[in-house]
Design a protein around this motif. Structure first.
Motif, PDB file in Angstrom:
ATOM      1  N   ARG A  66      12.782   9.077  -8.488  1.00 40.20           N
ATOM      2  CA  ARG A  66      11.650   9.765  -9.115  1.00 40.20           C
ATOM      3  C   ARG A  66      10.908   8.782 -10.007  1.00 40.20           C
ATOM      4  N   ALA A  67       9.608   8.652  -9.768  1.00 39.73           N
ATOM      5  CA  ALA A  67       8.782   7.720 -10.543  1.00 39.73           C
ATOM      6  C   ALA A  67       8.282   8.406 -11.800  1.00 39.73           C
ATOM      7  N   GLU A  68       9.040   8.263 -12.879  1.00 41.62           N
ATOM      8  CA  GLU A  68       8.694   8.882 -14.150  1.00 41.62           C
ATOM      9  C   GLU A  68       8.884   7.870 -15.272  1.00 41.62           C
ATOM     10  N   GLY A  69       8.150   8.053 -16.363  1.00 44.42           N
ATOM     11  CA  GLY A  69       8.322   7.230 -17.551  1.00 44.42           C
ATOM     12  C   GLY A  69       7.509   5.948 -17.512  1.00 44.42           C
ATOM     13  N   PRO A  70       7.642   5.131 -18.558  1.00 47.85           N
ATOM     14  CA  PRO A  70       6.801   3.935 -18.697  1.00 47.85           C
ATOM     15  C   PRO A  70       7.047   2.868 -17.639  1.00 47.85           C
ATOM     16  N   LEU A  71       8.186   2.901 -16.964  1.00 49.15           N
ATOM     17  CA  LEU A  71       8.463   1.914 -15.930  1.00 49.15           C
ATOM     18  C   LEU A  71       7.838   2.276 -14.590  1.00 49.15           C
ATOM     19  N   ALA A  72       7.357   3.491 -14.460  1.00 51.74           N
ATOM     20  CA  ALA A  72       6.871   3.984 -13.172  1.00 51.74           C
ATOM     21  C   ALA A  72       5.709   3.174 -12.598  1.00 51.74           C
ATOM     22  N   PRO A  73       4.698   2.773 -13.393  1.00 56.01           N
ATOM     23  CA  PRO A  73       3.590   2.026 -12.791  1.00 56.01           C
ATOM     24  C   PRO A  73       4.024   0.753 -12.067  1.00 56.01           C
ATOM     25  N   LEU A  74       5.088   0.107 -12.565  1.00 52.58           N
ATOM     26  CA  LEU A  74       5.566  -1.123 -11.948  1.00 52.58           C
ATOM     27  C   LEU A  74       6.457  -0.853 -10.741  1.00 52.58           C
ATOM     28  N   PHE A  75       7.339   0.136 -10.861  1.00 55.22           N
ATOM     29  CA  PHE A  75       8.362   0.325  -9.830  1.00 55.22           C
ATOM     30  C   PHE A  75       8.056   1.419  -8.814  1.00 55.22           C
ATOM     31  N   ALA A  76       7.115   2.312  -9.116  1.00 55.61           N
ATOM     32  CA  ALA A  76       6.837   3.413  -8.195  1.00 55.61           C
ATOM     33  C   ALA A  76       6.472   2.941  -6.789  1.00 55.61           C
ATOM     34  N   PRO A  77       5.670   1.856  -6.633  1.00 55.07           N
ATOM     35  CA  PRO A  77       5.355   1.418  -5.266  1.00 55.07           C
ATOM     36  C   PRO A  77       6.574   1.030  -4.445  1.00 55.07           C
ATOM     37  N   LEU A  78       7.665   0.674  -5.124  1.00 55.55           N
ATOM     38  CA  LEU A  78       8.867   0.269  -4.409  1.00 55.55           C
ATOM     39  C   LEU A  78       9.678   1.469  -3.926  1.00 55.55           C
ATOM     40  N   LEU A  79       9.392   2.644  -4.487  1.00 53.24           N
ATOM     41  CA  LEU A  79      10.135   3.847  -4.116  1.00 53.24           C
ATOM     42  C   LEU A  79       9.471   4.600  -2.967  1.00 53.24           C
ATOM     43  N   ALA A  80       8.247   4.238  -2.635  1.00 53.01           N
ATOM     44  CA  ALA A  80       7.533   4.932  -1.562  1.00 53.01           C
ATOM     45  C   ALA A  80       8.184   4.644  -0.219  1.00 53.01           C
ATOM     46  N   ALA A  81       8.097   5.601   0.685  1.00 53.57           N
ATOM     47  CA  ALA A  81       8.628   5.405   2.033  1.00 53.57           C
ATOM     48  C   ALA A  81       7.854   4.283   2.722  1.00 53.57           C
ATOM     49  N   PRO A  82       8.543   3.347   3.364  1.00 59.44           N
ATOM     50  CA  PRO A  82       7.843   2.238   4.031  1.00 59.44           C
ATOM     51  C   PRO A  82       6.873   2.737   5.093  1.00 59.44           C
ATOM     52  N   ASP A  83       5.698   2.138   5.125  1.00 61.54           N
ATOM     53  CA  ASP A  83       4.683   2.460   6.128  1.00 61.54           C
ATOM     54  C   ASP A  83       4.378   1.189   6.915  1.00 61.54           C
ATOM     55  N   THR A  84       5.405   0.638   7.537  1.00 63.29           N
ATOM     56  CA  THR A  84       5.291  -0.623   8.265  1.00 63.29           C
ATOM     57  C   THR A  84       5.912  -0.455   9.646  1.00 63.29           C
ATOM     58  N   PRO A  85       5.510  -1.278  10.621  1.00 65.61           N
ATOM     59  CA  PRO A  85       6.053  -1.131  11.979  1.00 65.61           C
ATOM     60  C   PRO A  85       7.571  -1.274  12.060  1.00 65.61           C
ATOM     61  N   ASP A  86       8.148  -2.118  11.198  1.00 63.43           N
ATOM     62  CA  ASP A  86       9.598  -2.313  11.249  1.00 63.43           C
ATOM     63  C   ASP A  86      10.350  -1.353  10.334  1.00 63.43           C
ATOM     64  N   GLY A  87       9.619  -0.520   9.593  1.00 66.89           N
ATOM     65  CA  GLY A  87      10.262   0.449   8.718  1.00 66.89           C
ATOM     66  C   GLY A  87      10.815  -0.132   7.439  1.00 66.89           C
ATOM     67  N   CYS A  88      10.445  -1.382   7.116  1.00 67.76           N
ATOM     68  CA  CYS A  88      10.966  -2.043   5.920  1.00 67.76           C
ATOM     69  C   CYS A  88       9.883  -2.207   4.862  1.00 67.76           C
ATOM     70  N   LEU A  89      10.302  -2.215   3.608  1.00 65.19           N
ATOM     71  CA  LEU A  89       9.452  -2.574   2.482  1.00 65.19           C
ATOM     72  C   LEU A  89      10.023  -3.859   1.904  1.00 65.19           C
ATOM     73  N   VAL A  90       9.245  -4.933   1.911  1.00 59.86           N
ATOM     74  CA  VAL A  90       9.732  -6.253   1.521  1.00 59.86           C
ATOM     75  C   VAL A  90       9.056  -6.685   0.235  1.00 59.86           C
ATOM     76  N   ILE A  91       9.861  -6.961  -0.795  1.00 58.55           N
ATOM     77  CA  ILE A  91       9.369  -7.391  -2.099  1.00 58.55           C
ATOM     78  C   ILE A  91       9.776  -8.837  -2.319  1.00 58.55           C
ATOM     79  N   GLY A  92       8.798  -9.714  -2.499  1.00 61.27           N
ATOM     80  CA  GLY A  92       9.083 -11.099  -2.840  1.00 61.27           C
ATOM     81  C   GLY A  92       8.981 -11.292  -4.344  1.00 61.27           C
ATOM     82  N   ARG A  93       9.776 -12.228  -4.863  1.00 67.23           N
ATOM     83  CA  ARG A  93       9.773 -12.431  -6.313  1.00 67.23           C
ATOM     84  C   ARG A  93      10.037 -13.891  -6.627  1.00 67.23           C
ATOM     85  N   LEU A  94       9.278 -14.446  -7.595  1.00 62.37           N
ATOM     86  CA  LEU A  94       9.499 -15.796  -8.082  1.00 62.37           C
ATOM     87  C   LEU A  94       9.261 -15.820  -9.585  1.00 62.37           C
ATOM     88  N   ALA A  95       9.947 -16.732 -10.263  1.00 60.86           N
ATOM     89  CA  ALA A  95       9.667 -17.025 -11.674  1.00 60.86           C
ATOM     90  C   ALA A  95       9.222 -18.470 -11.752  1.00 60.86           C
TER      91      ALA A  95
END
Length: 251
Positions: free
Chosen positions: A13-42
């Motif tokens: 559930r996308a609630e609270g102050p963290l929701a704007p950042l993390f809510a897109p990661l909770l959505a059901a994937p809408d891709t041909p392979d059914g995956c949601l891929v998040i890349g990250r670097l520092a």
């Protein structure tokens, strides 16, 4: 850790102050392979993710480390390349936050990583993705070996890897690093969302954050929109890539 919205996110559930950042990661994937891929670097202010010798601990501060563990907790898989395991010997667990450990996926085309690395000594389930023609046996320490076909350059065929993970119900994929691995997913057009932390450090030398084909013109760059988040002392940029490829990359 004390944010009341964190438990809601863990429950989907996308609630609270963290929701704007993390809510897109909770959505059901809408891709041909059914995956949601998040890349990250520092990276540093001048775009470096490590010194020339490979030292990268720690570019990001406590906020970035917390963010990384939160991403692990929200994803089915945390994926890194062989160089990250060889240089940093990470555990890839959610030690700093409440939440489940993800399945650890290591890309090691030639199955060369030593068994002494922590990811092969127990802990959460681990998968070692190896080229089909290089796989030896079915286990590498405590890791399961996953044979993957090669692409034209001789590297692992990343679309086939994602298909294999999705077939196991592993569809939310966190590509944690390093820069070469994130870049290969970007070149392949397989990044849905990109999180880049920028730390107030200037090295003046070292390894660049991204390794892409050379751009001849500024217009050859991949232009993205972003939202900015304060993870003091660093800044986090959240970008919707939506599987776009850098324009200089041939399909």
């Amino acid at each position: 850790m004390s944010d009341p919205g964190w438990n809601a996110l863990l429950e989907g559930r996308a609630e609270g102050p963290l929701a704007p950042l993390f809510a897109p990661l909770l959505a059901a994937p809408d891709t041909p392979d059914g995956c949601l891929v998040i890349g990250r670097l520092a990276q540093t202010l001048d775009g470096r993710i490590a010194t020339r010798s490979g030292s990268s601990q720690w570019i990001g501060g406590p906020g970035d480390l917390m963010h990384t563990h939160r991403l692990r907790a929200l994803c089915d898989v945390v994926l890194v390349g062989a160089a990250t395991v060889a240089n940093d010997d990470p555990q890839l667990t959610t030690r700093l936050v409440p939440g489940p450990d993800p399945v650890r996926v290591i890309l090691d085309t030639r199955q060369e990583l030593p068994l002494e690395r922590k990811v092969f000594q127990g802990g959460p389930r681990t998968i070692l993705a190896v080229a089909e023609d290089a796989a030896r046996g079915t286990r590498h320490g405590t890791a399961d070996i996953l044979p993957v076909p090669r692409c034209g350059e001789g590297r692992l065929h990343l679309p086939a890897l994602l298909a294999s993970l999705a077939a196991q119900g592993l569809t939310r994929i966190f590509v944690e690093g390093g820069g070469i691995t994130v870049s290969r997913f970007l070149i392949a057009g397989l990044i849905d969302r990109l999180h880049v932390t920028v730390a107030p450090i200037i090295l003046g030398s070292g390894r660049p954050a991204f390794a892409l084909p050379e751009a001849a013109r500024i217009s050859d760059g991949l232009k993205l929109s972003w939202t900015c988040h304060d993870i003091a002392p660093d800044v986090l940029f959240d970008m919707a890539v939506n599987r776009a490829r850098p324009p200089m990359v041939c399909p």
